[in-house]
Enzyme design. Structure first.
Site, short mmCIF file in Angstrom:
data_model
loop_
_atom_site.label_atom_id
_atom_site.label_comp_id
_atom_site.label_asym_id
_atom_site.label_seq_id
_atom_site.Cartn_x
_atom_site.Cartn_y
_atom_site.Cartn_z
N GLU A 226 144.73 122.70 41.48
CA GLU A 226 144.38 121.33 41.87
C GLU A 226 144.57 121.18 43.39
O GLU A 226 143.70 120.68 44.09
CB GLU A 226 145.24 120.31 41.11
CG GLU A 226 144.86 118.87 41.46
CD GLU A 226 145.56 117.81 40.61
OE1 GLU A 226 145.97 118.09 39.47
OE2 GLU A 226 145.66 116.66 41.08
N ARG A 304 154.43 110.44 37.12
CA ARG A 304 154.02 110.59 35.74
C ARG A 304 155.21 110.87 34.82
O ARG A 304 155.21 110.51 33.64
CB ARG A 304 152.91 111.64 35.57
CG ARG A 304 152.19 111.53 34.22
CD ARG A 304 151.05 112.50 34.06
NE ARG A 304 149.75 111.99 34.47
CZ ARG A 304 148.95 111.23 33.73
NH1 ARG A 304 149.32 110.86 32.51
NH2 ARG A 304 147.79 110.83 34.19
N GLU A 706 145.36 117.81 28.25
CA GLU A 706 146.80 117.97 28.42
C GLU A 706 147.67 117.52 27.26
O GLU A 706 148.68 118.17 26.95
CB GLU A 706 147.26 117.19 29.68
CG GLU A 706 146.70 117.73 30.96
CD GLU A 706 146.91 116.74 32.10
OE1 GLU A 706 146.21 115.72 32.13
OE2 GLU A 706 147.79 116.99 32.93
N1 MTE Z 1 141.66 124.60 29.38
C1 MTE Z 1 141.30 125.80 29.86
N2 MTE Z 1 140.69 126.67 29.05
N3 MTE Z 1 141.56 126.15 31.16
C2 MTE Z 1 142.22 125.29 32.01
O1 MTE Z 1 142.45 125.62 33.18
N4 MTE Z 1 143.30 123.09 32.28
C3 MTE Z 1 144.01 122.00 31.60
C4 MTE Z 1 143.13 121.44 30.48
N5 MTE Z 1 142.60 122.49 29.65
C5 MTE Z 1 142.62 124.01 31.51
C6 MTE Z 1 142.29 123.70 30.17
C7 MTE Z 1 144.39 120.90 32.48
S1 MTE Z 1 145.80 121.02 33.37
C8 MTE Z 1 143.64 119.78 32.58
S2 MTE Z 1 144.12 118.48 33.55
C9 MTE Z 1 142.36 119.63 31.87
O2 MTE Z 1 142.04 120.76 31.08
C10 MTE Z 1 141.26 119.42 32.91
O3 MTE Z 1 140.03 119.31 32.34
P1 MTE Z 1 139.52 117.97 31.60
O4 MTE Z 1 139.89 116.84 32.52
O5 MTE Z 1 138.08 118.19 31.47
O6 MTE Z 1 140.25 117.90 30.31
N1 HPA Z 2 147.25 113.65 36.79
C1 HPA Z 2 146.81 114.87 37.17
N2 HPA Z 2 146.53 115.18 38.40
C2 HPA Z 2 146.68 114.25 39.33
C3 HPA Z 2 147.13 112.97 39.01
C4 HPA Z 2 147.43 112.66 37.66
O1 HPA Z 2 147.83 111.55 37.30
N3 HPA Z 2 147.19 112.26 40.14
C5 HPA Z 2 146.80 113.12 41.12
N4 HPA Z 2 146.48 114.30 40.63
MO1 MOS Z 3 145.85 119.14 35.09
S1 MOS Z 3 147.83 119.46 35.48
O1 MOS Z 3 145.90 117.45 35.58
O2 MOS Z 3 145.11 119.95 36.38
#
Ligand code: MTE
Ligand code: HPA
Ligand code: MOS
Length: 750
Positions: A226, A304, A706
């Site tokens: 990120e 958070r 998550e």
């Molecule tokens: N799933 C896979 N296969 N690979 C990833 O890197 N990242 C996770 C989750 N699932 C991830 C994953 C995290 S930390 C987040 S915040 C969300 O996917 C981000 O994608 P989304 O917002 O589309 O759920």
């Molecule tokens: N979640 C995940 N990533 C973030 C956030 C949050 O609330 N705020 C800034 N980056």
């Molecule tokens: Mo997920 S820790 O919000 O990239």
């Protein structure tokens, strides 16, 4: 519908940064990092390294034309150290050579002298010494100190949860090319293309429009990309700015493990007060977050933690405070759950502690305090459409909790050398970036004149299958077959000013933008079709690659309609912007409505502990999960399974270890145990909870990335149950991960 990447993934044909065709004149970068955790650089000599044939240049902060600053939230992190180093692995210089092996050789020849300064590695030590990233934050509801006086039971305790290595299969990396007129193209493995663009512009001292960032896909990010994909791309960009040649930099695993931050370890101190009927009346926590040497995303993660400090429970009197403690570790960063898991581990520990001291089952206290409709969180959000009790009861009934419980206790009566344990873990996770201004996204849709469609969004594909979901949104609105839609790479010149793909909100935010753009196109196309079919626009529909009139298939095909729209000079491109409505948060009061909605669920975990060896197996995890109306149940179940494995790993096996000098000891896969097929739960059952979904979720399909990680917390308490069944003298400890080593010690504690 299958994940659209599955075919090329399986065949090894999917492209990642390292697979890109490179220009013939490509040079290779390698970061030189600090061999000490804290000190003043008194001397540094690059001459021997520079003398090697093939070394083109070694870059330091002196070569930066803009600012030597990469801090995202606070400006406290240099790209390259100047005269002090603050963590082991901190970037100091960047070697550029004609090959990777030459760069590696050169790195061994750099000589450095560091006058060492005291090293802080733990949050407790940092707090004692007053070493903080920023001011502490506190949330409060009711009056906890008064409420404790009216409680029948009050318990206090301490918890620790360790960090966690992201271990994305694809390490950090980038490929950076010079274009004309001082413009630069960066291909990066980042969750935040705009973050890379903005930071590169700042460090290079050029406007953002001179930098294009492109992201094909990530071999996993999990939060680790990120913010922390940025420095490598910026280092290579500085080199490209000077050399006018392409530079590639893919970190090897050891460098990645050493130089990047991880999930934050937390030391926490709780006080919980209950009444005779097991209602939690008051709860206080002090969280010490081990932030590392710079802010990175720590302040947002700390926030958070406060949002999730009461997990899925209603507690009328709450006082929580978090300190972001500055230590000499690599800056810790986002990791799936973003501080939420650390918060939830503490309330679950407090409940376990209370239950143990009262001689009752933990789940009795959990059940007595689950969130109900219109309950208020400590941050002021009133919850509606709460699924906490429904998920809990469905799990209990569907998976026959009382039978499971009986089996466990009977097993324990009949077996002396192995013991079983059981636990329930409810979750409530808020969806939206906690920082309200980040909750927006855009999409750019082209319908090409042959009827095929290209979709660009700000979403980054990292394995979570967001591209498949985006494709589904477009394809369903246009009523065309999936193969007619292509998801483009994520590129800052097509979709600008994006928030990172994070907070589980990517599909909601970008999907809503896709939805809007497609609907605008549909409105224009309806008029064209109505004209052709001599009817009114409202009667036109789209399905099966055909145009419908009042729901009936007409002779007009999608392709013919697009061809006609083209002749009539109708715009076949649309750009749309979406910003989550409703949400707001006032930091001066620490109150508001920060989340679009919450995701709920309950996991029942059963384990067997080998009381001779201290090893354990996860027998089963039975989950009831609130997907809303899932738009792709296969993908969503995959997210639950993956998150669960990661959560169990964090709670049981994965043990980050730094020595007192701040050197990472768990720096290989032989010293850092990640979950594998042998440690995976023997049985995972995931039952979708029938719920209405939420209108702020894309197609009412709730965010899933998550929340399920936190089901893994259940494994800790199930193991603890088994340990206690073996050793009545065991005093509950909340010290995660519960490694086999710690289990063994606990089993034989006197
Ligand atoms: N799933 C896979 N296969 N690979 C990833 O890197 N990242 C996770 C989750 N699932 C991830 C994953 C995290 S930390 C987040 S915040 C969300 O996917 C981000 O994608 P989304 O917002 O589309 O759920
Ligand atoms: N979640 C995940 N990533 C973030 C956030 C949050 O609330 N705020 C800034 N980056
Ligand atoms: Mo997920 S820790 O919000 O990239």
């Amino acid at each position: 519908m299958k994940n659209i990447d599955s075919y090329t993934h399986l065949r090894g044909e999917s492209l990642f940064v390292d697979d890109l065709m490179t220009r013939q004149d490509t040079l290779y970068g390698l970061c030189y990092d600090s061999p000490k955790a804290h000190g003043k650089i008194s001397r540094i000599d690059y001459s021997k390294a520079e003398a090697i044939d093939g070394v083109v240049k070694i870059f330091t902060y002196k070569d930066i034309l803009g600012e030597n600053q990469i801090g995202g939230i606070l400006p406290d992190e240099p790209l390259w150290a100047e005269d002090e180093v603050h963590f082991w692995g901190q970037p100091i210089a960047f070697i550029v050579a004609t090959s990777e092996s030459i760069a590696k050789k050169a790195r061994t020849l750099i000589e450095i002298k560091i006058e060492e300064l005291p090293v802080i590695t733990t949050a407790k030590e940092a707090k004692d010494k007053g070493s903080f990233i920023n001011a502490p934050r506190s949330f409060s509801l009711g009056n906890s100190s008064e409420a404790f006086n009216t409680c029948d039971y009050v318990f206090e305790g301490e918890t620790f949860s360790n960090g966690q290595e992201h271990l994305y299969l694809e390490t950090q990396g980038c490929y950076v090319e010079p274009k004309e007129n001082g413009t630069i193209k960066i291909t990066s493995s980042t969750q935040g293309p705009t973050q890379v663009q903005k930071t590169a512009a700042k460090v290079l001292g050029i406007p953002m429009h001179k930098i294009e960032v492109d992201v094909i896909r990530l071999g996993g990010g999990f939060g680790g990309k990120e913010d922390q994909a940025t420095p490598w791309a910026v280092m290579a960009a500085v080199a490209v700015q000077h050399l006018n040649k392409p530079v590639k930099y893919i970190l090897n695993r050891h460098d990645d493990l050493r130089m990047t931050g991880k999930r934050h370890p937390y030391n926490s101190f709780f006080k919980i007060g209950l009444t005779k009927d097991l209602k939690i009346k008051a709860f206080e926590v002090e969280f010490l977050q081990n932030s590392g040497a710079a802010a990175d995303l720590s302040p947002a993660i700390a926030e958070r933690t406060l949002f999730h400090a009461t997990n899925s429970y209603y507690i009328p009197n709450v006082q929580t405070t978090v300190y972001s403690c500055k230590t000499n570790l690599p800056p810790n960063t986002a990791f799936r759950g973003f501080g939420g898991p650390q918060g939830m581990f503490v309330i679950e520990s407090a409940i376990a502690d209370a239950a143990d001291k009262l001689g009752i089952d933990k789940c009795q206290i959990q059940e007595a305090n689950l969130l109900k409709e219109n309950d208020e969180f400590s941050y002021g959000q009133i919850v509606t459409e709460v699924q906490a009790i429904k998920a809990w009861n469905t799990a209990k009934n569907t998976f026959n909790l009382s039978d499971l419980q009986k089996e466990v206790d009977q097993y324990n009566t009949n077996n002396s050398h192995t013991k079983k344990g059981i636990s329930l873990m409810p979750i409530a996770f808020g969806i939206s970036f906690t920082n309200t201004p980040m909750n927006h996204a855009r999409a750019l849709i082209h319908i090409y004149q042959d009827g095929s469609v290209g979709v660009s969004t700000g979403a980054v594909e990292m394995g979570q299958s967001v591209n498949t979901k985006m494709l589904q949104v477009a394809q369903e609105i246009f009523g065309i077959s999936p193969h007619k839609v292509k998801l483009e790479s994520t590129n800052t010149t097509r979709v600008a000013n994006t928030s990172p793909s994070a907070a589980s909100a990517t599909a909601d935010l970008n999907g809503k933008a896709v939805e809007k753009a497609c609907n605008n196109l549909i409105n224009r196309l309806q008029k064209v079709a109505a004209n052709i079919l001599s009817t009114n626009a409202n009667s036109i529909g789209f399905d099966n690659d055909c145009i419908l009139v009042n729901g009936e298939k007409s002779t007009l095909t999608w392709e013919a309609l697009i061809a006609q729209a083209m002749l009539e000079r109708v715009a076949l491109t649309e750009n749309a912007h979406y910003a989550t409505p409703v949400i707001h948060f006032d930091k001066s009061k620490e109150k508001g409505h920060p989340f679009a909605y919450h995701v709920y669920g309950t996991a029942i975990t059963t384990v067997t502990v080998d009381c001779i060896r201290g090893t354990y197996e996860i027998d089963a995890v039975n989950i009831v999960h609130d997907f809303g109306k899932s738009m792709n149940i296969g993908i969503d179940i995959g997210q639950v399974e993956g998150a669960l494995a990661q959560g169990i790993g964090w709670m049981t096996l994965e043990e980050i270890s730094y020595n007192t000098q701040g050197k990472l000891l768990s720096n290989t896969l032989s010293t850092y145990k990640v979950p594998d097929v042998f440690s995976a739960a023997k049985n995972v059952n995931i039952l979708p909870l029938e719920t209405e979904g939420n209108p702020l979720a894309i197609k009412k399909s709730k965010a899933v990335g998550e929340p399920p990680l936190m089901y893994g917390i259940g494994a800790y308490f199930a193991i603890q149950y088994a340990v206690k069944a073996f050793n009545k003298n065991y005093q509950l400890k909340f010290d995660a991960p519960f490694t086999p080593e710690k289990v063994l010690m606990s089993l034989y504690e006197k």
